[in-house]
Design a protein around this motif. Structure first.
Motif, PDB file in Angstrom:
ATOM      1  N   ILE A 270       0.765  -0.579   0.020  1.00 46.72           N
ATOM      2  CA  ILE A 270      -0.313   0.493  -0.781  1.00 46.72           C
ATOM      3  C   ILE A 270       1.187   1.229   0.125  1.00 46.72           C
ATOM      4  N   ALA A 271       1.847   1.173   0.659  1.00 45.24           N
ATOM      5  CA  ALA A 271       2.730   2.625   1.072  1.00 45.24           C
ATOM      6  C   ALA A 271       3.423   2.593  -0.236  1.00 45.24           C
ATOM      7  N   MET A 272       3.816   1.361  -0.756  1.00 42.84           N
ATOM      8  CA  MET A 272       4.216   1.200  -2.739  1.00 42.84           C
ATOM      9  C   MET A 272       2.926   2.569  -3.733  1.00 42.84           C
ATOM     10  N   ALA A 273       1.769   1.960  -3.232  1.00 42.56           N
ATOM     11  CA  ALA A 273       1.302   2.652  -4.157  1.00 42.56           C
ATOM     12  C   ALA A 273       0.898   3.891  -4.226  1.00 42.56           C
ATOM     13  N   LEU A 274       0.940   4.500  -2.838  1.00 44.87           N
ATOM     14  CA  LEU A 274       0.695   5.899  -2.335  1.00 44.87           C
ATOM     15  C   LEU A 274       1.840   6.454  -2.943  1.00 44.87           C
ATOM     16  N   ALA A 275       3.074   6.301  -3.531  1.00 42.53           N
ATOM     17  CA  ALA A 275       4.230   6.976  -3.402  1.00 42.53           C
ATOM     18  C   ALA A 275       3.952   7.985  -3.920  1.00 42.53           C
ATOM     19  N   LEU A 276       3.940   7.597  -6.135  1.00 34.52           N
ATOM     20  CA  LEU A 276       3.657   8.762  -6.088  1.00 34.52           C
ATOM     21  C   LEU A 276       2.155   9.477  -6.173  1.00 34.52           C
ATOM     22  N   GLU A 277       1.080   9.821  -5.210  1.00 28.77           N
ATOM     23  CA  GLU A 277       0.182   9.575  -4.979  1.00 28.77           C
ATOM     24  C   GLU A 277      -0.419  10.117  -6.593  1.00 28.77           C
ATOM     25  N   PRO A 278      -0.665   8.909  -6.809  1.00 27.13           N
ATOM     26  CA  PRO A 278      -1.537   7.986  -8.390  1.00 27.13           C
ATOM     27  C   PRO A 278      -3.014   9.096  -8.572  1.00 27.13           C
TER      28      PRO A 278
END
Ligand SMILES: Nc1ncnc2c1ncn2[C@@H]1O[C@H](COP(=O)(O)OP(=O)(O)OP(=O)(O)O)[C@@H](O)[C@H]1O
Ligand code: SF4
Ligand code: SF4
Ligand SMILES: [Mg+2]
Lengths: 331, 704
Positions: free
Chosen positions: B162-170
């Motif tokens: 989840i942290a990874m998915a948020l990394a670039l604020e998609p």
């Protein structure tokens, strides 16, 4: 890191134990062999009984077995290999140059093939089903399974006799009389002699690395983590690099083990190419029952394998974050 | 303009045995800031759809037709390079299986950093700082960014993704079953986290799951897929409250709900459709109780229902109200309504203070020194009773010792202490040469019934094998097999005798596995998560089958699961386990209605609610269970208990601490009882623990 140190200590202890066992086995086997190196000299009438007794005393062969064993242990573990019986020259003086000759041929060959074949293996594993994949597997399997002297002879016939590109035999031309390692190896003449056996050994070792790398990548290819890497926007090559990194461990381990075995030389190859390596020397020494020489050679080879095993274990523990360093497993 | 516009998407896979039509003509769109749900049973094409959007289809899958427009750009037409730029920067992905979605030989922080640096030109230091920040956001200790995936638990790994998915604020996050395989409590925390963050970042979410309850709670709109077709779509409030499509009705019915414990869940009998051809009739017709000739002729189009954000594909939408009424009746689906409370019989199995300790492996040196090894107390003083025709449910988080308990009462593991009596004879009797008899009388069904069938044996051989081993009814072998097959609902039995497992559907295979256990006419059945790998409708089938067996065959059943909702459905009595102990025990109705132990309360509250109109307080239980080797003194639940007092930490409450009738619980300050003096009343409702995801204690060095 203390857990790692414990693991290291354990492995080290095992290795030392193995070395002791190996050394003892060598001792026993050599004493069990029938005949002695002097017999041939006696029958030839070169030595009198008196002289033999003296020489036997000099080599300590008149002592009780256990004393012989102890002094043997002491000297071999200190790398004091004594004198070659037949060459009346320090054993180390005979072995060292041969060993160097072997290593200078096989280590670069092994490194080259490990890098190139693994990369090729990863690439064909990634592009599974391609022509290149089939071709490379067939070729390397063929090279791996034909005895190395057949490939060697084939190459000699083609490149040395027919095309006359390179010399067929030896390490330097007969006229050269170099002094010391630098002079021996840093010359065009050496390179000229080197190319053919080098190529043959590269090809000989290539199959295992290629298959290991290919299978590793094929296995990883459909995995979930690669899918996530792909979703992250990694390029094809970056994904392949991750798949490769994930299949590195077996390759690394195998490399370390192979490196240990290199100390035995590739006897058939050395014979075909007339390469003055350690493998050839060992065969000669056994024929002549030159105990000290055989002892030392076998000891070095065994030691190399044991050390390589140790290195493989440590590499594995170091590179695989998931390996439990305290865990059991076979030694 | 909507963010994601999918129009008439068709995806196929080419396989050795022909083409698989996994997604057929699906259209929907997701607006900015909207949570969109995608539901449907296993194989309905949910993941395929997500992978098509992300361009992650495996090499044998291809988008046949249709378009996927993202912010006005058609994703299907992008080059590999252009797509890489869209991925993660604009659309991020939370994969289905967090357990193996992280690269095992790369530290978790480095993997997130890689995602950042692939798209943004930032220094290592900046990227690291961002990773720390992200770890903090998802409730992980920022000092652990250099740890490798295997050093995290399943729930924590999911947080890493989840942290990874948020990394670039998609702008869009696609989450494919982000919580399947996690315990209810962890699942609830993860969903809560996703929602919280997504709310803050104002991105859209495409949530894929087969749990309708999760969608009901989190999404604004949804599509229900079946056989690669969208059967019904629209706003969650409309679709789930007033479904108009028979498939949605079936799906909703088969999702058990804790409050309606005594109502039989209604499953959809039959198996998923054959996808080898693109649908010519309604894809659901083989299993639909309302199918008519019209349904045979063509697959219905999705039609807009008047005045609402609600579309349904059914030839008989106009009769939706009538169908809805009928759908709640099991007989509509061809399931006999068999709910006669039979009397429970004599006590079959009884344990008193049963213990199973495992010795921990010790370093060599410690062993040489002769130090006592540590013990993992997997089962620590469990007292149970199971009568004939009774189903005892055992619930608890993963790692609480459920499976060990199951294996210990099946005597597959030797108990290390306590009393054990089965059928009037103590453990010693069986250990002393009567194990064979015990093995015949007690059968165990394991986690994944699919794997336990040898693919090269026919049903006859599979079911007959135990007969040979136990030399039981060998002279009437065939009859025994047929009887058993009929018992588990494989009728006509003769038809199945010569089939191999791969020729059977999932549900049928599972029945064969049950038949294997039943052919010896056991008195006692132990089921360890037999349904955890199954989707809802198969699961309900199994639950109903077990219930029926208990009622008609007079056998006692222990059903072990972490899925409290199914347990409430099927069991007569429940035992809740925590760290090897039973902390609450009693009749299902009384536990479901009035849980006494705070742990039970939180388990119950964590189960999602399928009715979107009901608001539920999410449970956020702190932390993970303590290390079973080094247990706290006093009440073992105290470190996570919102009501813990000093008294709790001093001595451990026994199971008899609270007692009303059969219902017992091990807690000094039980829920649901007005405490005499202390004013604990307001502590009861609301969230447990820290509303921010509590992170493991991280010391002072948390920030740099
Ligand atoms: N790589 C593939 N090759 C062939 N068929 C496939 C492949 N992947 C999926 N399928 C088939 O496509 C259909 C849809 O599968 P998909 O994975 O999309 O289902 P799902 O709804 O995500 O199910 P689940 O809930 O089990 O994850 C299934 O019939 C499946 O067997
Ligand atoms: S179209 Fe017919 S078969 Fe399909 S869901 Fe509607 S009633 Fe059932
Ligand atoms: S005894 Fe105390 S700590 Fe244990 S569950 Fe009850 S209130 Fe919580
Ligand atoms: Mg899926």
């Amino acid at each position: 890191m203390s857990e790692f140190q414990r693991f290291l200590a354990k492995r080290l202890a095992i290795s030392i134990l193995l070395t002791l066992v190996a050394v003892s086995v060598i001792f026993v086997v050599l004493r069990l062999l029938p005949g002695s190196p002097f017999e041939s000299l006696v029958t030839a009438g070169n030595l009198s009984q008196q002289q033999i007794t003296e020489i036997r005393a000099m080599y300590g062969l008149d002592q009780p077995m256990w004393r012989q064993y102890l002094s043997y242990l002491q000297s071999i573990l200190l790398f004091q290999f004594g004198y070659s019986i037949l060459r009346s020259q320090p054993v180390w003086g005979v072995l060292a140059p041969r060993l160097v000759n072997t290593l200078i041929l096989l280590v670069p060959a092994l490194v080259t093939t490990a890098v190139l074949s693994s990369l090729l293996g990863m690439y064909v594993g990634w592009n599974r089903g391609s022509k290149l994949e089939k071709l490379s597997i067939i070729a390397t399997t063929f090279l791996r399974s034909t005895p190395v002297f057949i490939t060697g002879i084939l190459f000699v016939i083609i490149f040395a006799y027919n095309l006359e590109l390179v010399p067929a035999f030896g390490m330097r031309s007969i006229s050269a009389s170099p002094e010391g390692y630098v002079e021996t190896f840093a010359s065009l003449d050496f390179l000229h002699h080197y190319i053919l056996p080098f190529t043959v050994s590269v090809l000989y070792y290539s199959g295992d690395f290629l298959l290991l790398a290919r299978n590793g990548v094929v296995e990883k290819r459909g995995s979930e983590f690669l899918k996530l890497h792909r979703a992250k926007g990694l390029s094809e090559m970056q994904q392949l690099a991750r798949a490769g990194r994930n299949s590195m461990l077996p390759i690394l381990t195998y490399f370390a083990l192979r490196l240990g075995m290199i100390f035995q030389g590739l006897i058939l190859l050395e014979v075909v190419f007339g390469w003055p390596g350690i493998g050839r020397e060992l065969v000669l020494a056994i024929q002549q029952q030159d105990y000290p020489l055989v002892q030392a050679a076998v000891f070095i080879m065994a030691l190399a394998v044991i050390v390589a095993n140790l290195v493989a274990d440590v590499l594995y523990a170091y590179f695989d974050p998931t390996v439990s360093t305290s865990g059991g497993g076979a030694a | 303009m909507s963010l994601l516009d999918i129009t008439d998407l068709t995806v196929t896979y080419s396989t050795d045995s022909g083409t698989v039509h996994a997604v057929n003509d699906v259209s929907f769109s997701i607006d900015e800031g909207v949570n969109y749900g995608l539901a449907g049973e296993s194989g309905s094409g949910k993941s395929t759809l997500a992978e098509a959007v992300l361009g992650l289809l495996p090499s044998n899958g291809s988008v046949e037709s249709g378009s996927i427009e993202f912010q006005g750009r058609d994703l299907t037409g992008l080059s590999e390079r252009e797509r890489r730029d869209v991925l993660w920067e604009d659309i991020a992905y939370i994969p289905q299986s967090a357990m193996d979605s992280l690269d095992p030989v790369m530290s978790t922080g480095a993997q997130i950093r890689q995602a950042i640096q692939t798209h943004r030109n930032v220094t290592d230091d900046k990227a690291r700082a961002r990773v720390r920040e992200l770890f903090e956001i998802v409730g992980l200790d920022p000092d652990r960014i250099d740890d490798y995936p295997h050093e995290f638990s399943g729930g924590m790994r999911q947080r890493v993704t989840i942290a990874m998915a948020l990394a670039l604020e998609p702008d869009l996050i696609i989450a494919d079953e982000p919580t399947t395989g996690l315990d209810v409590i962890v699942q609830d925390k993860i969903i809560d986290k996703i929602l919280e963050i997504q709310d803050r970042m104002d991105s859209s979410l495409l949530l894929i799951t087969h749990e309708i309850g999760v969608i009901a709670e989190t999404c604004d709109e949804l599509s229900i897929l079946y056989g690669g077709k969208a059967m019904e779509q629209g706003s969650v409030d409309n679709v789930l409250v007033n479904p108009t499509n028979p498939y949605t009705m079936g799906l909703k019915n088969s999702f058990p709900e804790i409050e309606e414990g005594d109502q039989d869940p209604v499953s959809i009998p039959g198996s998923p459709p054959n996808l080898s051809e693109s649908p010519s009739a309604c894809v659901f017709k083989d299993r639909c109780p309302f199918a008519t000739e019209e349904c045979e002729a063509s697959h219905p189009d999705l039609v807009d229902l008047p005045n609402r954000n609600h579309r349904s594909a059914c030839h008989h939408v106009t009769k939706a109200a009538q169908m809805r009424r009928d759908a709640t009746d099991p007989e509509t689906w061809g399931i006999p309504d068999s709910h006669d409370e039979s009397d429970r019989g004599e006590v079959l199995l009884e344990t008193d203070g049963l213990e199973k300790y495992y010795e921990q492996s010790q370093p060599l040196l410690e062993q040489l020194r002769g130090n006592d090894p540590n013990y993992v107390r997997a089962v620590d003083g469990v007292s149970l009773r199971v009568r004939r025709s009774e189903i005892l449910g055992i619930a608890g988080e993963s790692g609480c010792g459920k499976s060990t308990l199951g294996e210990t009462i099946a005597l597959l593991k030797q108990p290390t202490g306590g009393e054990f009596v089965f059928d009037g004879e103590p453990y010693e009797h069986y250990a002393d040469g009567n194990m064979r008899e015990f093995r015949r009388k007690v059968q165990i069904i394991f986690q994944d019934p699919f794997d336990s069938l040898n693919p090269r044996q026919t049903v006859r051989q599979l079911v007959g094998e135990p007969l040979t081993i136990h030399d039981y009814r060998t002279e009437e072998r065939e009859r025994a097999i047929i009887e058993t097959l009929e018992k588990v609902g494989l009728t006509p039995a003769r038809k199945f005798l010569d089939q191999y497992p791969h020729q059977l559907s999932g549900g049928q295979r599972q029945r064969v596995a049950v038949a294997k256990a039943l052919v010896l006419d056991p008195d006692f059945l132990i089921c360890d998560e037999p349904a955890s790998m199954l989707d809802v409708s198969l699961k309900v089938n199994l639950l109903n089958l077990l219930r029926e067996l208990a009622d008609t065959e007079d056998i006692g059943i222990v059903y072990i699961s972490h899925d409290l909702a199914s347990l409430v459905q099927v069991s007569d009595r429940l035992a809740i386990m925590y760290l090897g102990r039973v902390i609450e025990e009693g009749d299902v109705e009384s536990i479901a209605a009035e849980p006494k132990h705070p742990y039970t309360t939180s388990l119950l509250a964590a189960a999602p609610e399928k009715d979107p109109t009901v608001d539920r307080d999410r449970v956020l239980l702190d932390g993970e269970p303590p290390d079973p080797v080094d247990l706290p003194s006093g009440c073992v639940f105290a470190p996570r208990c919102p009501k813990a007092e000093d008294e709790c930490r001093e001595s451990e409450p026994g199971l008899d601490t609270v007692r009303s009738g059969e219902h017992r619980a091990a807690c000094y300050f039980p829920d649901g009882e007005t405490p005499a003096a202390d004013d604990l009343a307001d502590d009861r409702s609301g969230t447990y623990g820290d509303p921010e995801f509590s992170s493991p204690a991280s010391g002072d060095s948390a920030s740099d």
